[in-house]
Design an enzyme around this catalytic site. Structure first.
Site, short mmCIF file in Angstrom:
data_model
loop_
_atom_site.label_atom_id
_atom_site.label_comp_id
_atom_site.label_asym_id
_atom_site.label_seq_id
_atom_site.Cartn_x
_atom_site.Cartn_y
_atom_site.Cartn_z
N ASP A 167 1.23 -1.38 0.21
CA ASP A 167 0.50 -0.09 -0.28
C ASP A 167 0.76 0.96 0.11
O ASP A 167 0.46 2.28 0.70
CB ASP A 167 -0.93 0.16 0.90
CG ASP A 167 -2.11 0.94 1.20
OD1 ASP A 167 -2.61 0.81 -0.60
OD2 ASP A 167 -2.48 1.58 2.00
N ASN A 172 1.19 7.25 2.85
CA ASN A 172 2.39 6.35 4.03
C ASN A 172 3.68 7.08 3.99
O ASN A 172 4.12 6.21 4.06
CB ASN A 172 1.55 4.87 3.07
CG ASN A 172 0.73 4.50 3.92
OD1 ASN A 172 -0.16 4.67 5.01
ND2 ASN A 172 0.37 3.64 3.38
P1 ADP Z 1 -4.10 3.32 10.40
O1 ADP Z 1 -3.02 1.80 9.95
O2 ADP Z 1 -5.20 3.46 11.51
O3 ADP Z 1 -4.70 3.82 9.30
P2 ADP Z 1 -2.36 5.42 10.23
O4 ADP Z 1 -1.38 4.95 9.96
O5 ADP Z 1 -2.64 6.00 9.07
O6 ADP Z 1 -3.51 4.30 11.06
O7 ADP Z 1 -2.05 6.56 11.23
C1 ADP Z 1 -3.01 7.74 11.06
C2 ADP Z 1 -3.12 9.12 11.53
O8 ADP Z 1 -1.50 9.54 12.18
C3 ADP Z 1 -1.75 9.55 10.23
O9 ADP Z 1 -2.82 9.67 9.11
C4 ADP Z 1 -1.18 10.64 10.63
O10 ADP Z 1 -1.45 11.16 10.62
C5 ADP Z 1 -0.86 9.48 12.12
N1 ADP Z 1 0.54 8.95 11.66
C6 ADP Z 1 0.73 7.74 11.59
N2 ADP Z 1 1.88 7.67 11.92
C7 ADP Z 1 2.76 8.79 12.10
C8 ADP Z 1 3.83 9.13 12.83
N3 ADP Z 1 4.89 7.83 12.97
N4 ADP Z 1 4.24 10.33 12.86
C9 ADP Z 1 3.57 11.09 12.93
N5 ADP Z 1 2.44 11.29 12.55
C10 ADP Z 1 1.57 9.66 12.37
#
Ligand code: ADP
Length: 317
Positions: A167, A172
């Site tokens: 993905d 991401n």
């Molecule tokens: P999910 O797996 O539930 O879709 P995500 O991994 O997309 O969750 O994380 C949700 C949101 O959190 C992201 O869109 C981003 O805004 C924030 N986020 C995720 N990982 C990080 C990180 N390592 N540092 C800063 N923000 C993050």
């Protein structure tokens, strides 16, 4: 513990008189203001809300002892009641935990309390390439080389470890304060068991989905190359190659390999690389290692980028 509140006590005090240093409260999502890793006993103060995804809410967390800041993904256990939801979460954690690379969001810790599961990650304060793309629309070729080179380095590492991300998309591809790219979200990632192994199923809807995934013909590493082609196209031309207003129409265009690269907008090396990554037959696409030495990357590539590129194009003169 009174009124459902707990106190974090300073247990380093010499005279044994434990002094509470902070009151622990819970917000409307049942997330405590101080989150404790029971294994390491590290205490994290919950700070700024960073964003939410399908399952998780993400916060800035500060290690109270060291002052170091992290990103904390909080997933309510109520979201993980079904067997396959738990399995997906375990898969994500197992894969992500095994990775360590300059251009992959570093996995720090995983633990739970009665309400939530917590994943502590390297903090990426500059959001992702999605927000950058939204502000800027098109990105210059030197910047694209800078970003994509880092993504390719991380993918060479992943594929070498027999892991497919599945993905790769702008949202991401996180950015830290140094504007370094960090691949994150291993929610759809999988491990290839043997070189002949082809994955038949994919639970979810990848953004830049490859035709062999849509056609359920079995897929492998080449799906990440396809996504990379879509990322290159989107960064350089300002919109995704197969964009339509409906998923059905987009899938139909992907199946027919129906996309157009506008003439004279981008250099021919960029056109050639996009075309190779978007070949319909997976085995006709280059590998990540071949992409790394592609002619496209012979062009000027900055060593660093200022954070101002999040909103305005840099000037190379
Ligand atoms: P999910 O797996 O539930 O879709 P995500 O991994 O997309 O969750 O994380 C949700 C949101 O959190 C992201 O869109 C981003 O805004 C924030 N986020 C995720 N990982 C990080 C990180 N390592 N540092 C800063 N923000 C993050």
């Amino acid at each position: 513990a009174e009124n459902g509140k707990k106190s974090i006590r300073n247990n380093n005090s010499k005279n044994n008189s434990f002094t509470p240093i902070m009151e622990v409260t819970k917000d409307e999502f049942n997330i405590p203001s101080v989150i404790i890793d029971p294994k390491t006993r590290i205490q994290y103060a919950k700070g700024k809300f960073l964003g939410k995804g399908g399952f998780a809410r993400c916060y800035e967390l500060v290690d109270l002892a060291s002052g170091q800041a992290f990103a904390g993904k909080v997933v309510p256990k109520s979201m993980l009641v079904k067997q396959h939801q738990r399995e997906k979460m375990t898969q994500e954690v197992t894969i992500h935990q095994s990775l360590s690379h300059k251009h992959i969001v570093q996995f720090i810790a995983y633990f739970e309390d009665e309400n939530n599961v917590y994943i502590i990650l390297e903090l990426c304060r500059r959001r992702s390439l999605m927000e950058l793309h939204r502000r800027r629309k098109t990105v210059t070729e030197p910047e694209t080389r800078y970003f994509v080179k880092q993504i390719v380095e991380a993918c060479i590492y992943l594929h070498d470890k027999r892991i497919i991300h599945r993905d790769l998309k702008l949202g991401n591809l996180f950015l830290n304060d140094q504007m370094e790219v960090k691949i994150g979200d291993f929610g759809l990632a999988t491990r290839i068991e043997s070189e002949s192994d082809r994955k038949r199923t994919l639970c979810g809807t990848p953004n830049y989905i490859a035709p062999e995934v849509i056609n359920k013909k079995g897929h492998s590493y080449q799906v990440d190359v396809w996504s990379l082609g879509c990322i290159l196209y989107t960064l350089l031309l300002g919109k995704p190659p197969f964009e339509t207003s409906s998923l059905k129409d987009t899938y139909s265009k992907i199946r027919k390999n129906d996309y157009i690269i506008p003439e004279n907008k981008i250099q021919r090396e960029a056109v050639a690389l996009i075309q190779r990554c978007l070949r319909p037959e997976p085995f006709d696409r280059p590998t990540m290692s071949q992409i790394y030495i592609d002619q496209f990357f012979a062009g000027f590539t900055p060593q660093t980028l200022p954070t101002s590129v999040c909103t305005v194009a840099p000037r190379y003169s």
